[in-house]
Enzyme design. Sequence first.
Site: not given
Ligand code: GLN
Length: 305
Positions: A61, A64, A189, A241, A259
């Site tokens: 993430s 992002k 993505y 988050y 994650v």
């Molecule tokens: N690639 C992970 C997903 O889309 C990224 C989520 C994350 O890092 N929180 O679920």
Amino acid sequence: MFNLLENLVYKNKDYGKEGKLASYIPALLKADPNDLGVAIVKLDGTEYFAGECDKTFTIQSISKVVGLILAIDDNGKEVVFDKVNVEPTDAGFNSIVNLEVKDTKRPYNPMINAGAILTTSLIKGETEEEKVGKLITFMKKATNNPNISINEEVYVSEKLTGDRNRALAYFMKSNGILNGNIEEILDLYFRQCSIEANAKDLARLGAVLANDGIIPWSGEKLIEKDTCRIVKTIMTTCGMYDASGKFAVRIGVPSKSGVGGGILSSVPKRMGIGVYGPALDEQGNSIAGIKLLQDLSKELDLSIF
Ligand code: GLN
């Protein structure tokens, strides 16, 4: 500074035992939950590090942030924020619920999966390869690391198991919010999430953001100052988050987690910080990484508030 970082890694390492590796992307289970590393890059280019700061992991993430920067660069902020909101949410990073209940049906913010799939769809390019190339080129410059690349195993693993993200994307399509070839958007993505870096790389990216978009070690302008301001603001309010409020109170530094266990932090006008600790808490944030950042913020008086 090296001593301080060594001590903080030693002090916080055991918190990894209280967390869990992300298992919904099977390839991420290969990480060692006991790993912890930290790196700092100051705006004069000096670097400090301790622990597992050379080990690579997928940025997940944290990508992002990069997707948002490129989307704003390609379209302007008005177009981007017409499609994705900038409000924090108390729903988890992969939640679908808000896409239905809000009148506008816009994802709440670009730091959760729905919002990021949307911003990624706005990156311009003739082909998917060109778009991937833009993400990688950006990362290479921002990390001063010519070896940045995609971890194919994690990419394939996420593509095979990414049904929640597929659901989010098709839901947004049905609402008329997400346009284009959905499978291609998802593929991009998944690939951006699978970009590999280490804690030092994240610290350098954080330093570029802290320096208002000017690369500290070369003087080159990589990101518009206004874009940096927007991105750091959204990192502060939404980057961790549904734990962003707590994180702001305890640490007070614009940050983005993933994650894979990474945390990218950017202390405006001062430094970038990269942390790696793959054992996660319930929100999907590095459990030992947050503890370490809490100590570091206190020691160096980093909170922006
Ligand atoms: N690639 C992970 C997903 O889309 C990224 C989520 C994350 O890092 N929180 O679920």
